[in-house]
Design an enzyme around this catalytic site. Structure first.
Site, PDB file in Angstrom:
ATOM      1  N   HIS A   1       0.808  -1.362  -0.021  1.00  0.00           N
ATOM      2  CA  HIS A   1       0.106  -0.077  -0.158  1.00  0.00           C
ATOM      3  C   HIS A   1       0.930   1.328   0.134  1.00  0.00           C
ATOM      4  O   HIS A   1       2.143   1.219   0.394  1.00  0.00           O
ATOM      5  CB  HIS A   1      -0.966   0.090   1.172  1.00  0.00           C
ATOM      6  CG  HIS A   1      -0.352  -0.011   2.485  1.00  0.00           C
ATOM      7  ND1 HIS A   1       0.200  -1.160   3.058  1.00  0.00           N
ATOM      8  CD2 HIS A   1      -0.088   1.207   3.202  1.00  0.00           C
ATOM      9  CE1 HIS A   1       0.452  -0.666   4.673  1.00  0.00           C
ATOM     10  NE2 HIS A   1       0.252   0.416   4.642  1.00  0.00           N
TER      11      HIS A   1
ATOM     12  N   HIS B   1       3.888   7.089   3.763  1.00  0.00           N
ATOM     13  CA  HIS B   1       4.903   6.077   3.672  1.00  0.00           C
ATOM     14  C   HIS B   1       4.410   5.266   2.414  1.00  0.00           C
ATOM     15  O   HIS B   1       3.368   5.028   2.061  1.00  0.00           O
ATOM     16  CB  HIS B   1       5.026   5.362   4.766  1.00  0.00           C
ATOM     17  CG  HIS B   1       3.754   4.618   5.352  1.00  0.00           C
ATOM     18  ND1 HIS B   1       2.973   5.089   6.105  1.00  0.00           N
ATOM     19  CD2 HIS B   1       3.378   3.229   5.299  1.00  0.00           C
ATOM     20  CE1 HIS B   1       1.900   4.142   6.829  1.00  0.00           C
ATOM     21  NE2 HIS B   1       2.360   3.060   5.889  1.00  0.00           N
TER      22      HIS B   1
ATOM     23  N   GLU C   1       7.741   1.209   5.285  1.00  0.00           N
ATOM     24  CA  GLU C   1       7.046   0.273   5.975  1.00  0.00           C
ATOM     25  C   GLU C   1       7.324  -1.228   5.373  1.00  0.00           C
ATOM     26  O   GLU C   1       7.257  -1.373   4.094  1.00  0.00           O
ATOM     27  CB  GLU C   1       5.780   0.569   6.261  1.00  0.00           C
ATOM     28  CG  GLU C   1       5.131  -0.686   7.070  1.00  0.00           C
ATOM     29  CD  GLU C   1       3.435  -0.483   7.190  1.00  0.00           C
ATOM     30  OE1 GLU C   1       2.810   0.095   6.453  1.00  0.00           O
ATOM     31  OE2 GLU C   1       2.914  -0.853   8.285  1.00  0.00           O
TER      32      GLU C   1
END
Ligand code: CO
Length: 134
Positions: free
Chosen positions: A7, A79, A130
């Site tokens: 994502h 992020h 991440e």
């Protein structure tokens, strides 16, 4: 080492407005808002054919995205999340390469109930990364 893009997360000051924009202007499939108090955010998932966009709005006084929104009041990309097969092996490889892992270096359970770690943006072209074990 990294696999699929899981994502892209956008921090937004007004979750309802951002969700409506993705749904009505961009014509995307948008979830109902979910409050995640343990993560200090309320999240809306935008499901795209090949990945997800997460819209994040601060929840509570100590939200981890509050400082970002203070610097970027109209919101912005917070992020990107890449999938890895083995998060501990990924962490050890990254540390051996000199990358900084945020926090105490131990994976936490993220918004998708999977182990995640965050990597210092200064080591990755100014982008908070991440990694999520899938
Ligand atoms: Co994320």
């Amino acid at each position: 080492m990294i696999g699929r893009l899981n994502h892209v997360a956008l921090a937004v000051p007004d979750l309802d407005a951002a969700a409506a924009m993705y749904r009505d202007v961009l014509g995307a499939e948008v979830s109902a808002p979910q409050a995640l108090p343990a993560h200090g955010v309320t999240v809306v998932f935008v499901q795209l054919p090949n990945t997800k966009i997460e819209l994040l709005q601060p929840l509570g006084d100590a939200s981890p995205i509050a400082p970002f929104l203070a610097r970027n009041p109209s919101g912005g990309m917070h992020h990107v999340c890449y999938e890895v097969d083995d998060i501990l092996a990924a962490r050890d490889r990254l540390k051996a390469q000199g990358a900084r892992v945020l926090g105490d270096g131990e994976p936490r359970i993220g918004a998708h109930d999977k182990p995640v770690l965050f990597l210092h943006p200064k080591d990755f072209a100014g982008t908070l990364i991440e990694i999520e074990q899938v």
